[in-house]
Motif scaffolding. Structure first.
Motif, short mmCIF file in Angstrom:
data_model
loop_
_atom_site.label_atom_id
_atom_site.label_comp_id
_atom_site.label_asym_id
_atom_site.label_seq_id
_atom_site.Cartn_x
_atom_site.Cartn_y
_atom_site.Cartn_z
N THR A 1 0.79 -1.17 -0.02
CA THR A 1 -0.01 0.04 -0.06
C THR A 1 0.82 1.06 0.07
OG1 THR A 1 -1.73 -1.15 1.12
CG2 THR A 1 -1.76 1.27 1.26
N LEU B 1 -3.82 2.24 -7.05
CA LEU B 1 -4.85 1.65 -6.54
C LEU B 1 -6.24 2.61 -6.70
CD1 LEU B 1 -3.26 0.88 -3.15
CD2 LEU B 1 -3.65 -0.78 -4.96
N GLN B 2 -6.18 3.32 -7.74
CA GLN B 2 -7.29 4.02 -7.81
C GLN B 2 -7.79 4.25 -9.25
OE1 GLN B 2 -4.58 6.11 -6.22
NE2 GLN B 2 -5.60 5.32 -4.32
N ASN C 1 -5.77 -1.29 -10.74
CA ASN C 1 -5.88 -1.48 -9.39
C ASN C 1 -6.05 -3.00 -9.00
OD1 ASN C 1 -8.61 -1.68 -9.83
ND2 ASN C 1 -9.40 0.30 -8.73
N ASN C 2 -6.85 -3.69 -9.87
CA ASN C 2 -7.00 -5.16 -9.56
C ASN C 2 -5.77 -5.92 -10.01
OD1 ASN C 2 -9.88 -6.00 -8.78
ND2 ASN C 2 -10.35 -4.67 -10.46
N LEU D 1 -3.24 -5.34 -7.31
CA LEU D 1 -3.54 -6.13 -6.00
C LEU D 1 -3.02 -7.60 -6.34
CD1 LEU D 1 -7.04 -5.34 -4.96
CD2 LEU D 1 -4.89 -4.46 -4.07
N THR E 1 -7.65 -1.90 -0.32
CA THR E 1 -9.02 -1.12 -0.95
C THR E 1 -10.05 -1.27 -0.16
OG1 THR E 1 -9.27 -2.88 -2.33
CG2 THR E 1 -7.59 -1.10 -3.29
N ASN E 2 -10.25 -2.47 0.49
CA ASN E 2 -11.64 -2.68 1.36
C ASN E 2 -12.73 -2.81 0.14
OD1 ASN E 2 -13.08 -3.34 3.22
ND2 ASN E 2 -13.74 -1.36 3.91
N ASN F 1 -13.40 -0.88 -2.56
CA ASN F 1 -13.37 0.34 -3.21
C ASN F 1 -12.81 0.40 -4.51
OD1 ASN F 1 -14.97 1.18 -0.84
ND2 ASN F 1 -13.05 1.62 0.14
N LEU F 2 -13.40 1.23 -5.30
CA LEU F 2 -12.97 1.51 -6.87
C LEU F 2 -13.15 0.36 -7.61
CD1 LEU F 2 -10.08 3.82 -5.70
CD2 LEU F 2 -12.32 4.45 -6.44
N THR G 1 -12.80 -2.98 -6.88
CA THR G 1 -11.75 -4.07 -6.56
C THR G 1 -12.38 -5.12 -5.46
OG1 THR G 1 -11.05 -2.94 -4.56
CG2 THR G 1 -9.89 -2.57 -6.81
#
Length: 329
Positions: free
Chosen positions: A156, A189-190, A195-196, A199, A275-276, A278-279, A281
């Motif tokens: 992160t 991550l945005q 972002n996927n 991760l 990311t929990n 979000n966006l 993911t």
């Protein structure tokens, strides 16, 4: 008040369990063996294995079977388990925003196992041919000493993004903007889809060591006579790899690929920490957690758990059949 009383009694419960449980097991087995001596010889001989399996079977029933059946039943009820709703929870699991969640999991199922397997195969084969193999294996295995949660925290910060022109405190963007003239920092991550992949890259980094270790052991067990015979027949190294090495290590490849598939199905900690969900993911396991603890919807969470179990069963069966085939060969 009840929770405080329970916490205060925890040491007593531990002592009772540590002393009472072995005594209870000894008493059950002792009484059972004494009763078997009263039965005819052949009958007692056939019952004795079941006597010794009784306690493990009871523990399996309490720890595995009962929670499984309870989850399946709960999946057909409302959030508070008060009303029977039929298949509504399962229908919800495949409609609306859950479609995107399932799509993310499918991306994990394709990219994560394939990338991990390819990189692990390359590392296992190339490391086997160099003198500094031990050092290389040590470096690639080191990340496995880090938990997925800790690795997610590390990455992160490494993916940290600052607008163009500002000092980049994230390692990835700092290296990118330093080594590539004119490159713009990337909000890893945005940015949707990227972002996927970011991760998944973290999961590959954390899983690559074990996969390489398994495949490296398999590569070293390939018969040298087969490799030498293929080379004498004029086969190049690429042909030798696909025709001899890869065929010989297929069981190890199956172990790696199925392990990574199961990990992709139930991936949670990396997504939750970074990311929990979000966006765009979110993944199935993370959504199950949120449905259970954030939305207090036991029906939805149980339905997702059942779907995850059903999705993992084919992978389990493939491994069982493969192990049986190896045992019979």
């Amino acid at each position: 008040m009840q929770m405080m009383e329970f916490i205060e009694n925890v040491p007593l419960l531990i002592i009772v369990g540590a002393i009472g449980l072995p005594i209870a097991v000894y008493a059950i087995l002792g009484v059972g063996e004494r009763m078997l001596t009263l039965l005819p010889g052949p009958f007692a001989k056939s019952l004795r294995p079941w006597l010794w399996l009784l306690i493990p079977l009871v523990l399996i029933a309490l720890i595995l079977v009962y929670p499984l059946l309870s989850t399946v039943v709960t999946a057909f009820f409302s959030p508070d388990s008060s009303t029977y709703v039929g298949m509504d929870n399962f229908i919800w699991s495949f409609t609306g925003e859950m479609v995107g969640v399932i799509g993310n999991n499918l991306l994990w199922l394709v990219v994560f196992p394939v990338v991990t397997l390819v990189l692990a195969l390359l590392a296992a084969v190339f490391f086997d041919k160099v003198k500094y193999e031990k050092l290389a294996m040590t470096l690639i295995i080191l990340p496995t000493a880090i938990s997925f949660t800790a690795g997610a925290v590390i990455w992160t910060h490494m993916y940290s993004y600052q607008p163009a022109g500002a000092t980049q405190i994230g390692t990835v963007n700092a290296v990118l903007t330093t080594l590539v003239p004119g490159a713009e920092p990337v909000p890893w991550l945005q940015t949707p889809f990227i972002n996927n992949l970011a991760l998944i890259a973290v999961a590959v980094w954390l899983s690559l060591g074990i996969a390489t270790l398994i495949l490296s052991a398999a590569v070293k067990n390939v018969a040298g006579e087969l490799l030498e015979a293929a080379r004498l027949d004029g086969a190049g190294e690429l042909r030798v790899f696909f025709s001899v090495t890869l065929r010989s290590i297929l069981p190890a490849v199956l172990v790696v690929i199925t392990t990574e598939i199961i990990a992709a199905l139930k991936v949670f900690d990396i997504v939750y920490v970074m990311t929990n969900g979000n966006l765009n993911t979110d993944v199935i396991a993370n959504r199950m957690y949120n449905e259970l603890f954030a939305a207090n919807d036991l029906g939805h969470a149980s339905a997702i758990a059942v779907i995850l179990l059903i999705a993992a069963l084919p992978v389990v069966f493939i491994n069982v059949f493969q192990f049986r085939a190896e045992a019979q060969s």
